[in-house]
Design a protein around this motif. Structure first.
Motif, PDB file in Angstrom:
ATOM      1  N   ILE A 272       0.824  -1.215   0.000  1.00  0.00           N
ATOM      2  CA  ILE A 272       0.000   0.000   0.000  1.00  0.00           C
ATOM      3  C   ILE A 272       0.859   1.267   0.000  1.00  0.00           C
ATOM      4  CG2 ILE A 272      -1.679   1.367   1.314  1.00  0.00           C
ATOM      5  CD1 ILE A 272      -2.887  -1.066  -0.046  1.00  0.00           C
ATOM      6  N   PHE A 273       1.827   1.338   0.926  1.00  0.00           N
ATOM      7  CA  PHE A 273       2.566   2.584   1.127  1.00  0.00           C
ATOM      8  C   PHE A 273       3.870   2.676   0.341  1.00  0.00           C
ATOM      9  CE2 PHE A 273       0.042   2.187   5.062  1.00  0.00           C
ATOM     10  CZ  PHE A 273      -0.623   3.412   5.024  1.00  0.00           C
ATOM     11  N   LEU A 274       4.506   1.541   0.082  1.00  0.00           N
ATOM     12  CA  LEU A 274       5.809   1.570  -0.586  1.00  0.00           C
ATOM     13  C   LEU A 274       5.754   1.018  -2.007  1.00  0.00           C
ATOM     14  CD1 LEU A 274       8.028   0.261   2.364  1.00  0.00           C
ATOM     15  CD2 LEU A 274       7.460   2.629   1.791  1.00  0.00           C
ATOM     16  N   HIS A 275       4.574   0.514  -2.399  1.00  0.00           N
ATOM     17  CA  HIS A 275       4.383  -0.054  -3.741  1.00  0.00           C
ATOM     18  C   HIS A 275       5.340  -1.210  -4.011  1.00  0.00           C
ATOM     19  CE1 HIS A 275       1.865   3.453  -4.376  1.00  0.00           C
ATOM     20  NE2 HIS A 275       2.891   4.238  -4.118  1.00  0.00           N
ATOM     21  N   GLU A 276       5.635  -1.988  -2.968  1.00  0.00           N
ATOM     22  CA  GLU A 276       6.488  -3.156  -3.129  1.00  0.00           C
ATOM     23  C   GLU A 276       5.665  -4.310  -3.700  1.00  0.00           C
ATOM     24  OE1 GLU A 276       8.226  -4.107   0.613  1.00  0.00           O
ATOM     25  OE2 GLU A 276       9.688  -2.478   0.535  1.00  0.00           O
ATOM     26  N   SER A 277       6.282  -5.054  -4.590  1.00  0.00           N
ATOM     27  CA  SER A 277       5.598  -6.194  -5.193  1.00  0.00           C
ATOM     28  C   SER A 277       5.672  -7.400  -4.264  1.00  0.00           C
ATOM     29  CB  SER A 277       6.225  -6.538  -6.543  1.00  0.00           C
ATOM     30  OG  SER A 277       7.584  -6.890  -6.377  1.00  0.00           O
ATOM     31  N   ILE A 278       4.642  -8.223  -4.331  1.00  0.00           N
ATOM     32  CA  ILE A 278       4.611  -9.468  -3.573  1.00  0.00           C
ATOM     33  C   ILE A 278       4.551 -10.604  -4.579  1.00  0.00           C
ATOM     34  CG2 ILE A 278       3.360 -10.831  -1.863  1.00  0.00           C
ATOM     35  CD1 ILE A 278       2.203  -8.266  -0.772  1.00  0.00           C
ATOM     36  N   GLY A 279       5.599 -11.411  -4.637  1.00  0.00           N
ATOM     37  CA  GLY A 279       5.681 -12.463  -5.642  1.00  0.00           C
ATOM     38  C   GLY A 279       5.535 -13.850  -5.058  1.00  0.00           C
ATOM     39  N   MET A 280       5.632 -14.843  -5.922  1.00  0.00           N
ATOM     40  CA  MET A 280       5.489 -16.229  -5.503  1.00  0.00           C
ATOM     41  C   MET A 280       6.632 -16.664  -4.595  1.00  0.00           C
ATOM     42  SD  MET A 280       2.631 -17.142  -6.595  1.00  0.00           S
ATOM     43  CE  MET A 280       2.726 -18.878  -6.159  1.00  0.00           C
ATOM     44  N   ILE A 281       7.808 -16.039  -4.744  1.00  0.00           N
ATOM     45  CA  ILE A 281       8.930 -16.368  -3.860  1.00  0.00           C
ATOM     46  C   ILE A 281       8.551 -16.086  -2.409  1.00  0.00           C
ATOM     47  CG2 ILE A 281      11.224 -15.575  -3.138  1.00  0.00           C
ATOM     48  CD1 ILE A 281      11.999 -15.411  -6.044  1.00  0.00           C
ATOM     49  N   PHE A 283       5.531 -15.995  -1.224  1.00  0.00           N
ATOM     50  CA  PHE A 283       4.468 -16.929  -0.844  1.00  0.00           C
ATOM     51  C   PHE A 283       5.059 -18.284  -0.437  1.00  0.00           C
ATOM     52  CE2 PHE A 283       1.420 -20.259  -2.167  1.00  0.00           C
ATOM     53  CZ  PHE A 283       0.383 -19.952  -1.292  1.00  0.00           C
ATOM     54  N   TYR A 284       5.956 -18.804  -1.273  1.00  0.00           N
ATOM     55  CA  TYR A 284       6.572 -20.094  -0.971  1.00  0.00           C
ATOM     56  C   TYR A 284       7.442 -20.017   0.295  1.00  0.00           C
ATOM     57  CZ  TYR A 284       5.116 -21.612  -5.637  1.00  0.00           C
ATOM     58  OH  TYR A 284       4.377 -21.945  -6.739  1.00  0.00           O
ATOM     59  N   SER A 285       8.174 -18.910   0.445  1.00  0.00           N
ATOM     60  CA  SER A 285       9.013 -18.740   1.635  1.00  0.00           C
ATOM     61  C   SER A 285       8.156 -18.698   2.891  1.00  0.00           C
ATOM     62  CB  SER A 285       9.842 -17.451   1.528  1.00  0.00           C
ATOM     63  OG  SER A 285      10.714 -17.504   0.427  1.00  0.00           O
ATOM     64  N   MET A 286       7.014 -18.018   2.794  1.00  0.00           N
ATOM     65  CA  MET A 286       6.111 -17.910   3.935  1.00  0.00           C
ATOM     66  C   MET A 286       5.566 -19.286   4.319  1.00  0.00           C
ATOM     67  SD  MET A 286       2.744 -15.467   4.364  1.00  0.00           S
ATOM     68  CE  MET A 286       3.650 -14.073   3.709  1.00  0.00           C
ATOM     69  N   ILE A 287       5.240 -20.105   3.320  1.00  0.00           N
ATOM     70  CA  ILE A 287       4.744 -21.451   3.596  1.00  0.00           C
ATOM     71  C   ILE A 287       5.810 -22.269   4.328  1.00  0.00           C
ATOM     72  CG2 ILE A 287       4.098 -23.646   2.533  1.00  0.00           C
ATOM     73  CD1 ILE A 287       2.617 -22.094   0.385  1.00  0.00           C
ATOM     74  N   PHE A 288       7.066 -22.190   3.830  1.00  0.00           N
ATOM     75  CA  PHE A 288       8.170 -22.903   4.481  1.00  0.00           C
ATOM     76  C   PHE A 288       8.315 -22.455   5.936  1.00  0.00           C
ATOM     77  CE2 PHE A 288      10.077 -24.056   0.274  1.00  0.00           C
ATOM     78  CZ  PHE A 288      10.337 -25.386   0.557  1.00  0.00           C
TER      79      PHE A 288
END
Length: 304
Positions: A272-281, A283-288
């Protein structure tokens, strides 16, 4: 009626834990957002100066009453303050200069794993198979994140330096947490917190002066001042109060599980504030990382 009150109390406990976690995630957003506007040591110094000023009226009485305990264990307080206040948070601000808020938050939640590892070597605590599996899964998630999914980069040591700084900060925070577990008897949380705030600020002062003399940058303006007030008041004092209330109501294990949602808040706020992208990397890291932490905590719950 008592059951209803109990449910309301538990609900409030989770709200307190979520509020604290959301405020802490905001610290990563500020760190990343101000990485070009304020030097890291200056941000850390201003943060703790604000925290000391705001917290002193609430805790000075406890500090004065319990000063004999603090004086007797001054070495303990010095080490604890240097690790948790002077070094840990400053490394976060260094890390924020070269990595994203999402990465900062994901790596930060690995500190319980390091606590388990250090407890094994320092206190001979049993490292069970489940804990070993959990640690392996978490570390795999961290490696996947900092190598951007290309584990082969380990051979060329091609990490993002900010990710490495954040991993170092997590290790330091684990050591700091172990010190907190052994705090002197008879010491209140208020006295402990204010004394470590003050000592940490004192230790940080020489580095702050050094940075001012080497980095000729004016950093106090209409953008940075509100951010400094936020990390000093909300990410430090208010989050601390809410977190302790949640622990009283829920207990450390349940409250600790809420803390692991920090990357969700940081990722959303960063988007929202920094316009950083959220990618599949991510997502997968979070699952691990989440899976490893859940596996590890499940073992400790069974032991209870």
């Amino acid at each position: 009626m008592s059951d209803i009150l109990k449910k309301h109390s538990v609900f409030a406990g989770y709200l307190f834990a979520i509020g604290a976690t959301a405020m802490w995630s905001g610290n990563f957003i500020v760190a990343r957002g101000l990485s070009d506007s304020i030097p890291p040591v200056s941000l850390a110094f201003c943060r703790w100066m604000v925290a000391v000023i705001v917290f002193t009226p609430f805790a000075i009485k406890n500090l004065i009453q319990e000063w004999p305990i603090i004086k007797k264990h001054i070495t303990y307080f010095s080490i604890t303050s240097f690790l948790g206040i002077t070094t840990f948070n400053t490394l976060i601000y260094f890390a924020a200069q070269t990595t994203t808020a999402m990465n900062l938050s994901l790596i930060s939640i690995t500190f319980p794993i390091f606590i388990i590892l250090f407890s094994r070597f320092l206190y001979n605590e049993v490292l069970t198979v489940k804990k070993g599996v959990g640690i392996t899964i978490v570390l795999s998630g961290v490696l996947f994140l900092i190598t951007k999914g290309k584990i082969s980069t380990l051979l060329s040591i091609s990490f993002t330096i900010g990710d490495v700084w954040m991993l170092t900060a997590s290790i330091i925070f684990a050591v700091y947490s172990l010190f907190l577990k052994n705090k002197p008897e008879g010491l209140s949380i208020k006295a402990l917190q204010l004394s470590t705030f003050i000592l940490g600020l004192v230790f940080l002062f020489p580095f702050f002066l050094w940075e001012l003399s080497t980095v000729h940058q004016s950093f106090l303006n209409q953008t940075t001042i509100p951010a400094i007030l936020y990390v000093g008041i909300f990410a430090s004092l208010c989050a601390f109060v809410l977190w302790n209330k949640s622990i009283v109501i829920l207990g450390p294990s349940k409250a600790g599980m809420v803390y692991y949602t920090l990357p969700l808040f940081a990722g959303f706020l960063g988007y929202i504030f920094l316009h950083e992208s959220i990618g599949m990397i991510h997502f997968y890291s979070m699952i691990f990382i989440f899976s490893g932490i859940i596996v590890t905590n499940h073992e400790s719950k069974n032991k209870k």
